[in-house]
Structure formats: C-alpha cells, structure tokens
Write a protein that holds these residues in place. Structure first.
Motif, PDB file in Angstrom:
ATOM      1  N   LYS A 151       0.816  -1.219   0.000  1.00  0.00           N
ATOM      2  CA  LYS A 151       0.000   0.000   0.000  1.00  0.00           C
ATOM      3  C   LYS A 151       0.848   1.268   0.000  1.00  0.00           C
ATOM      4  CE  LYS A 151      -0.757   0.414   5.026  1.00  0.00           C
ATOM      5  NZ  LYS A 151      -1.796   0.493   6.075  1.00  0.00           N
ATOM      6  N   TYR A 152       2.142   1.117   0.301  1.00  0.00           N
ATOM      7  CA  TYR A 152       3.031   2.280   0.306  1.00  0.00           C
ATOM      8  C   TYR A 152       3.731   2.477  -1.041  1.00  0.00           C
ATOM      9  CZ  TYR A 152       2.286   2.102   5.332  1.00  0.00           C
ATOM     10  OH  TYR A 152       1.715   2.090   6.571  1.00  0.00           O
ATOM     11  N   PHE A 153       3.365   1.660  -2.023  1.00  0.00           N
ATOM     12  CA  PHE A 153       3.961   1.734  -3.359  1.00  0.00           C
ATOM     13  C   PHE A 153       2.839   1.686  -4.391  1.00  0.00           C
ATOM     14  CE2 PHE A 153       6.896  -0.286  -0.452  1.00  0.00           C
ATOM     15  CZ  PHE A 153       8.154   0.188  -0.799  1.00  0.00           C
ATOM     16  N   TRP A 154       3.167   2.009  -5.629  1.00  0.00           N
ATOM     17  CA  TRP A 154       2.229   1.792  -6.720  1.00  0.00           C
ATOM     18  C   TRP A 154       3.018   1.444  -7.976  1.00  0.00           C
ATOM     19  CZ3 TRP A 154       3.486   6.698  -5.047  1.00  0.00           C
ATOM     20  CH2 TRP A 154       3.987   7.606  -5.994  1.00  0.00           C
ATOM     21  N   PRO A 162       9.555  -4.886 -14.990  1.00  0.00           N
ATOM     22  CA  PRO A 162       9.404  -4.594 -13.560  1.00  0.00           C
ATOM     23  C   PRO A 162       9.999  -3.259 -13.136  1.00  0.00           C
ATOM     24  CG  PRO A 162      11.331  -5.956 -13.891  1.00  0.00           C
ATOM     25  CD  PRO A 162      10.753  -5.708 -15.259  1.00  0.00           C
ATOM     26  N   HIS A 163      10.203  -2.381 -14.087  1.00  0.00           N
ATOM     27  CA  HIS A 163      10.860  -1.100 -13.810  1.00  0.00           C
ATOM     28  C   HIS A 163       9.821  -0.001 -13.541  1.00  0.00           C
ATOM     29  CE1 HIS A 163      14.201  -3.315 -15.587  1.00  0.00           C
ATOM     30  NE2 HIS A 163      13.476  -3.481 -16.680  1.00  0.00           N
ATOM     31  N   ASN A 164       8.741  -0.348 -12.885  1.00  0.00           N
ATOM     32  CA  ASN A 164       7.625   0.597 -12.771  1.00  0.00           C
ATOM     33  C   ASN A 164       7.102   0.770 -11.351  1.00  0.00           C
ATOM     34  OD1 ASN A 164       6.542  -2.001 -12.627  1.00  0.00           O
ATOM     35  ND2 ASN A 164       4.665  -1.461 -13.758  1.00  0.00           N
ATOM     36  N   VAL A 165       7.846   0.307 -10.335  1.00  0.00           N
ATOM     37  CA  VAL A 165       7.387   0.447  -8.951  1.00  0.00           C
ATOM     38  C   VAL A 165       7.858   1.797  -8.402  1.00  0.00           C
ATOM     39  CG1 VAL A 165       7.444  -0.498  -6.619  1.00  0.00           C
ATOM     40  CG2 VAL A 165       7.441  -2.037  -8.599  1.00  0.00           C
ATOM     41  N   LEU A 166       6.910   2.594  -7.947  1.00  0.00           N
ATOM     42  CA  LEU A 166       7.215   3.924  -7.428  1.00  0.00           C
ATOM     43  C   LEU A 166       6.676   4.075  -6.014  1.00  0.00           C
ATOM     44  CD1 LEU A 166       6.199   6.030 -10.573  1.00  0.00           C
ATOM     45  CD2 LEU A 166       8.511   5.379  -9.901  1.00  0.00           C
ATOM     46  N   ASN A 171       4.477   8.762   1.411  1.00  0.00           N
ATOM     47  CA  ASN A 171       4.222   7.374   1.784  1.00  0.00           C
ATOM     48  C   ASN A 171       5.219   6.886   2.823  1.00  0.00           C
ATOM     49  OD1 ASN A 171       2.048   7.185   0.101  1.00  0.00           O
ATOM     50  ND2 ASN A 171       3.004   5.800  -1.376  1.00  0.00           N
ATOM     51  N   PHE A 172       6.492   7.244   2.657  1.00  0.00           N
ATOM     52  CA  PHE A 172       7.488   6.820   3.634  1.00  0.00           C
ATOM     53  C   PHE A 172       7.275   7.530   4.966  1.00  0.00           C
ATOM     54  CE2 PHE A 172      10.251   6.057  -0.292  1.00  0.00           C
ATOM     55  CZ  PHE A 172       9.885   4.722  -0.351  1.00  0.00           C
TER      56      PHE A 172
END
Length: 333
Positions: A151-154, A162-166, A171-172
């Motif tokens: 939930k802290y990523f999208w 797989p180069h699309n996790v932000l 969030n941090f």
C-alpha cells in the motif's frame, strides 16, 4: 538530539540538492540559530536537522530511466549488480511532500544493506536476493518491502514492468509515523564552509570518469566552476531526473571495494566492511585517500593521505563504488 518524527511541509533549508551552498553567497542569509543537517551538512532550522533518513533502492536499467526523485537525494551510492549493470541507493534526509515520486524502486542486495545500516535508515526495496533478505531479518534497521507493504507503493502504467514500482516521500513518512519511531543517531561527516579561495584554479580543475565496463552505464562528473559542483553525465548524456532536473553533486567520492561473484545468478559479494582506497573530489580537485567502515552498523568515513578525516562541502554527495584503480580516470580541463 533525538526527537519524534514529524512532517513539516514548510521546513526552512539553506541550500538544497540543486542549489549552490557556497557560503560566500549564503552566509548573510543563514539565521544565527541554524545548524548543519546531520546527513549532508546543509544549514537548516534545528527542528529539521535530525529527521529519520530514508534509503531507497533505485533502478538504473536503461528501461528505468529517467529516475524520479534521484536529483533530490542527499546521498547516493552507485555500485555494480549482476550482469554489469549498476543500481543506486538514494538516501533522503526526510520524508517530505516535496518528493511526489521516487523510483523505480528495485530489490535489495547485502552490500547496500550494509551501507544503509551505517545511517540506521528506513530501507525501502522490492524484494531482494536471499542473502540480503536474510541480513534484513537479522538487523534492527527498519525496512519496507513492496512485497509485504504494497500500500506504500504503486505501479506506474507509463513504465515497463518490472521497472515501474514507485513510491513517494509522503508514503514513507506515513510508514514511519505509523511506527511512531524516533530519529536515530549515526555518525555525521565533517563539513566546511565554501570560499572562493578553496576552488580550483583554471587548468587545475578536474573532471571524473567512471568505467563500469558497459557504455550504457559510463559515468562522467563534469565540474561547474560557477556553481562549484559536478554535473553528472551517464552514457555520454546529461543525467536528468524525470522532472527534468539535472543531477549534480557538491562532492563525488569513489570507493575501491573488492568484489566476487558468489552464485549462478552472478550476484556479488562486496568486502565493504573494513578499509580500502578512496578518491574524494570537491572544489574541482580530486585527491587520494582511504575509507574505513568498522562494521555494518557504522557509517564509512573518508580520510586523506595523512589519515585525517576529510571535510566536505555541504550538499549532495554521490558515492561511486568500483573494484579497480583503472575504473576511475581524473583529467584536467
């Protein structure tokens, strides 16, 4: 000083990752009560000096470029992964709403975990090698793994998996705030005030080239005498953040760290605990010295050739990790 983590959208900072911190230009603007921030030596309001640092694993695959938030980091490590590609660990002084996107976030490796422990940072990643995940279980350092705290990523639809996790600074912040953690103590480096007299003179100024044996990952740091900082080039082009911000650093450090391939996946072990050769570049000049890191929980310290701790310029520092003397070339311009 230890304090409860708090989120301040209006924190006051003299000098940022992309601004000159030359005290010849800013000394008259620094309020008398300001102190140097623990992570990078920049003058800030005392309430902003001791936030909980956040270390984020950031992808450097060509499909991951341009990265988001990298230009806003206070400390960045770059080191080889398997397959002769590099990866970044970007350390931020604070979780902030001024960081709407950070990434792409990628997996952990044990040597990055060791470096992050030196700051006792929140370590953000997407899975990791078996050795790295085992080490994370054994350390007291907080870590946030997208596999379990999704939930802290999208995942961005505008980037290739797989180069699309932000993620984001907010969030941090929310993650740390939910833990009600306090700021932590770690060793701060020594910092000096900048004066025009310390800058290199004309033909004595130097650029730095780093050879990672792959032209797509070739790095150059070009000295900008007007701003007294280094501009980063990658694969022969200006390295910009996703928002167009050029990546620059006040200090560039190169650590020589022995490395061995340890498995069929070509993962690496790096001997980053102990001591070794270092080059440190600031004010347009590069000198040889050494690095020392007594344990995973201690931050490495840079020393000159007389074994005296180096004093750096306040602001962003990039740390390039190489295995051979021939991987670095320093040239006058």
């Amino acid at each position: 000083m230890r304090q409860l983590l708090h989120f301040d959208k209006t924190s006051s900072i003299i000098g940022t990752s992309t601004e000159s911190t030359d005290t010849t230009k800013t000394a008259d603007k620094i309020p008398g009560n300001y102190v140097r921030r623990h992570l990078d030596g920049v003058y800030v309001d005392p309430k902003d000096a001791d936030y909980y640092p956040v270390a984020v694993m950031i992808d450097n695959d060509p499909n991951a470029r341009p990265q988001a938030g990298l230009a806003q980091a206070q400390i960045v490590y770059e080191a080889l992964m398997e397959g002769n590609i590099t990866r970044f660990m970007a350390i931020f002084a604070t979780a902030s709403s001024t960081l709407p996107e950070i990434g792409p976030v990628r997996s952990a490796r044990p040597y990055f975990v060791d470096w992050a422990q030196g700051y006792n940072a929140l370590y953000a990643h997407v899975g990791g090698s078996p050795e790295a995940l085992t080490e994370l279980k054994m350390t007291a350092m907080y870590n946030i793994n997208e596999f379990y705290q999704g939930k802290y990523f999208w995942r961005s639809h505008e980037r290739l998996a797989p180069h699309n996790v932000l993620s984001s600074g907010e969030n941090f912040y929310n993650y740390l705030n939910n833990l009600n953690v306090r700021s932590v103590n770690y060793r701060s480096w020594q910092y000096k005030d900048e004066t025009a007299e310390t800058h290199c003179q004309a033909s004595a100024c130097q650029n730095i080239d780093i050879n990672y044996n792959n032209p797509l990952f070739a790095v150059s740091w070009q000295y900008d005498s007007e701003q007294n900082q280094y501009r980063r080039l990658m694969a022969s082009s200006q390295h910009n953040d996703a928002d167009g911000t050029p990546i620059a650093a006040k200090n560039v450090i190169v650590l020589k760290v022995p490395s061995q391939i340890v498995d069929a996946e070509l993962r690496r072990h790096m001997q980053n605990i102990g001591a070794g050769k270092a080059w440190y570049c600031l004010d347009g000049a590069c000198l040889e010295g050494s690095w020392k890191k007594a344990s995973a929980r201690e931050r490495e310290v840079i020393y000159d050739d007389k074994d005296k701790e180096v004093k750096f310029n306040a602001g962003t520092t990039w740390i390039e990790v190489v295995q051979y003397d021939g991987s670095i070339n320093v040239s006058n311009f």
